[in-house]
Design an enzyme around this catalytic site. Structure first.
Site, short mmCIF file in Angstrom:
data_model
loop_
_atom_site.label_atom_id
_atom_site.label_comp_id
_atom_site.label_asym_id
_atom_site.label_seq_id
_atom_site.Cartn_x
_atom_site.Cartn_y
_atom_site.Cartn_z
N HIS A 1 0.80 -1.22 0.00
CA HIS A 1 0.00 0.00 0.00
C HIS A 1 0.84 1.27 0.00
O HIS A 1 0.37 2.32 -0.44
CB HIS A 1 -0.96 0.02 1.19
CG HIS A 1 -2.18 -0.81 0.95
ND1 HIS A 1 -2.18 -2.17 1.13
CD2 HIS A 1 -3.41 -0.48 0.52
CE1 HIS A 1 -3.38 -2.63 0.82
NE2 HIS A 1 -4.15 -1.63 0.44
N GLY A 2 2.04 1.20 0.50
CA GLY A 2 2.86 2.41 0.48
C GLY A 2 4.17 2.20 1.20
O GLY A 2 4.27 1.39 2.12
#
Lengths: 353, 471
Positions: B335-336
């Site tokens: 996700h990041g």
């Protein structure tokens, strides 16, 4: 009920719905962006006003000021008093670099005159890479015809841009004011193109004006989007800027360009929340680079100390007050273009005070 | 006309008025397979180039590598070494792109922090790397293609344009669903078929409901909660809860709205994309939540990481727990490139592992408690997901669990509370859009049309990007 009727019903609803809203926006025309005059608009476009004021001048200005609202209060009268040269302020709200080109070409091609000098109050975000062409420029054909940015008709683009809650709210305001009377204008533009703000004058006269309060409490919301989404200096807008420089060069117009100032509070806000510092540096480098090709002066007034201005000499976060505006005029006039000095020696950093 | 548009959003005038109608008409005017592949691929590259044309090259590299890697693997059915070389080429290329563009500075920053913790003054190079939009999605798609061929679940295509079309399909290019080749193989093969009105009907419904979810609900909630998060340190007990509950629903309506729009657009071009959401806030336990939330990613992680790579539950209980937590750790990292996402992933991994242990007593609880507790745990997880730093997460959690006197109730608070309540009703008592049967009634058509007009007007507030574009 067949699927065919479903699709027709759906498409007709969308087309009629959008068309109806566009038609209402066109007829009411709250921002004077279209030809219609059934209702009095809420505001008159500064672009149209400046175009018409320039056209109706009974003299050819020797100095013309271009730029955004940040230089709207630079006073041509003061310039005339100090230099004996006739001047005009052609700055408009939210001017981007395309406006600079449009105005200089309008003067040259439509009015048949060009000034000896042009002063440009350059905003870094006039190179914004994520901002639309201003709808008021699209609406002012005498300017828009000089740049022809889109392949689509400008009226259509303005109509599409008008699809917003705020535009519909403005329609409602116009209808309300039509029946209940318009409020008094808070601003005015003089014959020489200077913006006069009655609301600010009244606030200052009442002694209630407090710059910090104004920035922090009332104005931050509208300011904070100035650099939002801006990642770099836009190539297309750089192209417009260079065309503008080229027209000035071809016509021997002397150019003085200055980067417009910010109040310290707002500068800190932008430094923290946007690429402001990086963009400022990019602009400096870009201007220095362009000087190899075009003759012009530039100075960085992004900090008020650079023109010996007052720290709080602002009416909000990025619009200087009359005092600082006068100081900018005096500083620009102190740059003597006529002494035959080697301009290249003064270009770039050496002129950054 | 915009200068240097960042991303061509589905919820933007440029997409709705110009890009989509032109591509839609050209696509259906074309009759032959290759024409349609070419139109869609070309349109998708233009769509991507609106963000940054320079990065279309990365997508092309990923496409070329996996197209040939897939063929190479399939051409050597009996040579394990050659098959592995083919697979490794695909994985190294895709994970290399992903690792460099998404995780290089994160890794360097982590080493730098660790070094300073041990008193070592080290200066690591930090590069000015831009994260290419959608890279996490299309690299996962292309990898799944090569892995499926390696596992002999799939035969490779020998049509390059077909494969390029699959990788770049603009409806799902930048934020999913992550579509496996096998899932749309038939649609790709039948790309030259005549338009099916049942698909158009469903596509319009999904697209309009998606844009309504995004623009009318998610963006409006964001308008009210963003100022709260901007001043998170001054929140009280109630405002902290309203902020995070508002975010809980903003994220759901934003991402599921996007997925509905993507699926709807897919249908309008004759493609059946897999569902990405199935009422996740109705989940009865945390594993159930992951079967309903971002389903295409969950399935990808389960099939390719948890089962194929880590061995799933075949290696004993301790390894099972480790595998679950590691899978979710990687899911968080996907996700990041931030430790808050990693902690969010680990948090979910631990919750899934705990649920495995207590599954039997958990099932004996009344459903309402199962759903309530699961929802509560998910909301706590969103605190890490939303926070830009651990400091912010810690302050938010402290505010949420420290009862303080309620400050004056203002208009914004009432609006957020109303939205939270409305969203609670919708997410708990309404059908998921994927399960809905859409009417062909003229009144429904007009209502849908009106909804689209309303959404278009609201777009004028300033089209905001989808939250999942950042991944």
């Amino acid at each position: 009920m067949g699927r065919g009727k479903f699709f027709i019903g759906f498409l007709l609803t969308v087309i009629i719905g959008i068309g109806l809203i566009m038609a209402i926006n066109y007829i009411i025309n709250p921002k004077s962006e279209f030809k219609t005059t059934f209702f009095q608009p809420l505001v008159r476009s500064a672009r149209t006003q400046k175009v018409e004021l320039l056209r109706d001048l009974n003299y050819s200005p020797q100095i013309v000021i271009l730029g955004s609202s940040h230089v709207l209060n630079l006073d041509p009268e003061l310039i005339q008093n100090l230099t004996n040269k006739r001047a005009f302020n052609a700055a408009v709200y939210f001017a981007n670099t395309e406006e600079l080109l449009a105005f200089v070409l309008y003067m040259k091609e439509d009015l048949g005159f060009l000034p000896e000098e042009i002063w440009v109050g350059l905003d870094i975000d006039s190179f914004h890479d994520n901002r639309k062409l201003d709808s008021r420029l699209l609406a002012e054909k005498r300017l828009y015809s000089k740049i022809k940015h889109t392949v689509l008709p400008p009226t259509f683009i303005s109509l599409v841009s008008s699809l917003s809650p705020s535009y519909i709210f403005d329609d409602l305001r116009v209808v309300y004011y039509t029946f209940n009377g318009y409020p008094e204008q808070k601003i005015n533009i003089t014959k020489k193109g200077v913006l006069v703000r009655y609301d600010m004058d009244a606030l200052k006269a009442s002694g209630e004006f407090n710059i910090d309060k104004r920035i922090n409490e009332t104005m931050m919301d509208s300011f904070k989007n100035r650099f939002s989404g801006m990642g770099k200096l836009d190539e297309k807008r750089k192209e417009y800027f260079e065309k503008f420089l080229s027209v000035c060069k071809e016509n021997d117009i002397e150019l003085k360009i200055f980067i417009t100032p910010l109040h310290k509070t707002l500068e800190e806000y932008f430094t923290e929340n946007s690429k402001y510092q990086e963009l400022l540096e990019d602009t400096r480098v870009y201007l220095s680079k362009l000087q190899k090709k075009y003759p012009f002066y530039w100075v960085d007034y992004s900090e008020v100390s650079s023109f010996f201005g007052a720290e709080d000499g602002f009416i909000d976060g990025d619009h200087v007050d009359e005092h600082n505006a006068d100081l900018i005029v005096r500083e620009l006039l102190s740059i003597d273009l006529k002494k035959g000095i080697n301009l290249s020696a003064l270009w770039g950093e050496s002129l950054v005070i | 006309m915009r200068f240097g548009v960042k991303v061509l959003l589905f919820n933007s005038i440029n997409f709705l008025f110009y890009f989509f109608p032109v591509v839609f008409i050209l696509y259906w005017l074309a009759k032959k397979k290759n024409q349609r592949y070419t139109i869609l691929t070309f349109a998708s590259y233009i769509f991507y180039a609106f963000w940054n044309w320079k990065f279309t090259g990365l997508m092309l590299v990923s496409t070329i590598v996996d197209f040939f890697a897939g063929r190479y693997i399939a051409a050597h059915p009996d040579s394990k070494v050659k098959r592995r070389i083919g697979l490794a080429t695909s994985l190294i290329a895709n994970l290399g792109l992903l690792g460099f563009f998404k995780y290089f500075n994160f890794t360097v920053g982590t080493f730098s922090t660790l070094a300073s913790l041990f008193g070592i003054e080290a200066s690591f190079p930090v590069l000015k790397v831009i994260l290419p939009v959608g890279i996490s999605f299309y690299t996962f798609q292309t990898m799944s293609y090569s892995i499926d061929i390696y596992l002999k679940r799939l035969k490779p295509t020998n049509k390059f344009m077909e494969f390029a079309c699959y990788v770049s399909l603009f409806p799902q290019l930048v934020a999913g669903p992550i579509v496996r080749y096998s899932e749309i193989m038939k649609d790709l093969d039948n790309v030259d078929s005549a338009p099916k009105f049942s698909m158009f009907h469903r596509g319009i419904n999904r697209f309009v409901l998606g844009i309504a979810k995004k623009v009318i609900i998610a963006d409006t909630i964001a308008m009210f909660i963003n100022p709260l998060f901007a001043n998170f340190a001054s929140l009280g007990f109630i405002t902290a809860w309203l902020a995070i509950l508002g975010y809980t629903y903003q994220l759901y309506f934003d991402f599921s709205g996007y997925s509905d729009m993507a699926i709807g657009l897919g249908l309008l071009f004759g493609f059946n994309f897999p569902e990405n959401f199935n009422s996740p806030y109705k989940a009865k336990h945390i594993s159930d939540f992951w079967r309903r939330w971002h389903m295409s990613l969950s399935r990808w992680l389960k099939d390719y990481v948890y089962i194929s790579w880590l061995g799933g539950n075949r290696k004993g209980k301790v390894i099972l727990f480790f595998n679950l937590i590691l899978t979710m750790f990687l899911g968080g990292l996907w996700h990041g490139a931030s430790w808050t996402f990693v902690v969010w992933g680990l948090y979910h991994g631990i919750l899934i592992a705990i649920h495995k242990v207590i599954a039997i007593p958990w099932r004996k609880m009344p459903i309402i408690f199962q759903r309530g507790i699961t929802f509560f745990l998910v909301v706590i997880g969103w605190v890490f997901f939303r926070s830009e730093s651990f400091e912010m997460a810690a302050i938010l959690l402290k505010k949420m669990f420290t009862i303080t006197a309620t400050s004056a109730i203002n208009f914004n608070i009432v609006i957020i509370a109303a939205f939270v309540f409305g969203c609670f009703i919708i997410t708990n008592f309404f059908k998921n859009t994927g399960e809905m049967k859409f009417s062909k009634n003229i009144w429904w058509a007009m209502l849908l049309g009106g909804m689209l007009v309303f959404a278009i007007i609201l777009i004028g507030r300033a089209a905001s990007p989808f939250l999942y574009y950042q991944f």
